[in-house]
Scaffold this active site. Structure first.
Site, PDB file in Angstrom:
ATOM      1  N   HIS A   1       0.817  -1.221   0.000  1.00  0.00           N
ATOM      2  CA  HIS A   1       0.000   0.000   0.000  1.00  0.00           C
ATOM      3  C   HIS A   1       0.849   1.269   0.000  1.00  0.00           C
ATOM      4  O   HIS A   1       0.382   2.328   0.424  1.00  0.00           O
ATOM      5  CB  HIS A   1      -0.945   0.005   1.209  1.00  0.00           C
ATOM      6  CG  HIS A   1      -1.994  -1.057   1.150  1.00  0.00           C
ATOM      7  ND1 HIS A   1      -2.785  -1.276   0.044  1.00  0.00           N
ATOM      8  CD2 HIS A   1      -2.373  -1.987   2.068  1.00  0.00           C
ATOM      9  CE1 HIS A   1      -3.611  -2.278   0.279  1.00  0.00           C
ATOM     10  NE2 HIS A   1      -3.381  -2.740   1.496  1.00  0.00           N
TER      11      HIS A   1
ATOM     12  N   HIS B   1       7.959  -7.654   3.260  1.00  0.00           N
ATOM     13  CA  HIS B   1       6.508  -7.463   3.331  1.00  0.00           C
ATOM     14  C   HIS B   1       5.864  -8.458   2.373  1.00  0.00           C
ATOM     15  O   HIS B   1       5.896  -8.269   1.150  1.00  0.00           O
ATOM     16  CB  HIS B   1       6.187  -6.022   2.929  1.00  0.00           C
ATOM     17  CG  HIS B   1       4.819  -5.588   3.310  1.00  0.00           C
ATOM     18  ND1 HIS B   1       4.492  -5.147   4.577  1.00  0.00           N
ATOM     19  CD2 HIS B   1       3.671  -5.519   2.597  1.00  0.00           C
ATOM     20  CE1 HIS B   1       3.218  -4.820   4.623  1.00  0.00           C
ATOM     21  NE2 HIS B   1       2.688  -5.051   3.424  1.00  0.00           N
TER      22      HIS B   1
END
Ligand code: FE2
Length: 258
Positions: free
Chosen positions: A69, A151
């Site tokens: 994001h 991530h």
């Protein structure tokens, strides 16, 4: 001098930012932390704004890492170029603003931090994180030690990265799935490792989101903006104790602070 590194799991929404601001400094004091890396890509639920980043730094973070994001809030674009203490995944490519790897002067130690994103069910547009990690670790300028935030969605992908970097990085941790795993350890060649740090946000939530909204999604509700859950909050992460003489991790301990 032994370095105590704190890695903090994804800060989710206003609830997470508020809790981080309330308790990070006391946790750092209690654990004698020298350097703190916080994953901040969910501070505004989907992405983060420059104001969110400033709040996270003010709470006590030395470096903010990101993930899928990164560009959820477009006003972060220039900030990624302007602020050297925020990293987006290194394997997003050279056309993307900001940086994914940096070395920070911390007194006697020069600490490298790398942010990578996985490709299993997450970002097929990213280049291969394993190749990227290999390339950065071959850089001629050697830091005192290297920390890696991977991530990623897949536990196998994260554990594979841990073993790839075992003995090359001092600590490798996973972020993104928001549920702390119970596998904090020192790998055979001296790298501290945990598959996922967990998150910083509401306890009674679905990975930080209001449960009713998440349940609705799984029933087939149309896409909507998700809200940060409210109520009691927690901070989750991992403390890595590192010997700068050898770059080896001496211990890895998952932490939860309510
Ligand atoms: Fe994520």
């Amino acid at each position: 001098m032994i370095y105590n590194i704190l890695a903090v799991g994804d800060v989710v929404g206003a609830c997470g930012v508020k809790h981080l601001s309330r308790c990070l400094r006391s946790l750092k004091k209690r654990k004698s932390i020298h350097f703190t890396v916080v994953n901040g890509e969910n501070a505004a639920m989907v992405g983060l704004t420059p104001n969110d980043a400033e709040d996270i730094f003010a709470a006590g973070a030395d470096v903010i890492t990101l993930g899928n994001h990164t560009f959820g809030k477009m006003q972060i674009r220039d900030y990624l170029d302007d602020c050297p203490y925020i990293l987006r995944p290194a394997n997003l490519g050279s056309r993307v603003p900001g940086r994914g790897y940096a070395v920070y002067d911390c007194g006697a130690a020069r600490i490298a931090v790398m942010n990578l994103i996985g490709r299993c069910d997450l970002s097929f547009h990213a280049s291969n994180p394993f190749t990227t990690a290999d390339e950065f670790l071959k850089a001629e300028e050697k830091p005192t030690f290297t920390l890696v935030d991977f991530h990623a969605e897949g536990t196998s992908e994260k554990r594979a990265m841990g073993f790839l970097l075992d003995g090359k990085a001092s600590a490798v941790w996973g972020t993104h799935t928001h549920v702390q795993t119970s596998d904090a350890c020192v790998l055979p060649n001296g790298t501290g490792y945990i598959t996922d740090l967990g998150m910083t946000g509401a306890v009674n939530s679905v990975i930080g989101i209001e449960p009713e909204q998440s349940i609705g999604k799984f029933f087939g509700d149309p896409p909507r903006r998700y809200d940060s859950a409210k109520g009691p909050a927690k901070l989750e992460g991992c403390v890595f104790t590192i010997d700068p003489e050898t770059g080896k991790c001496l211990s890895a301990e998952g932490v939860r602070f309510t």
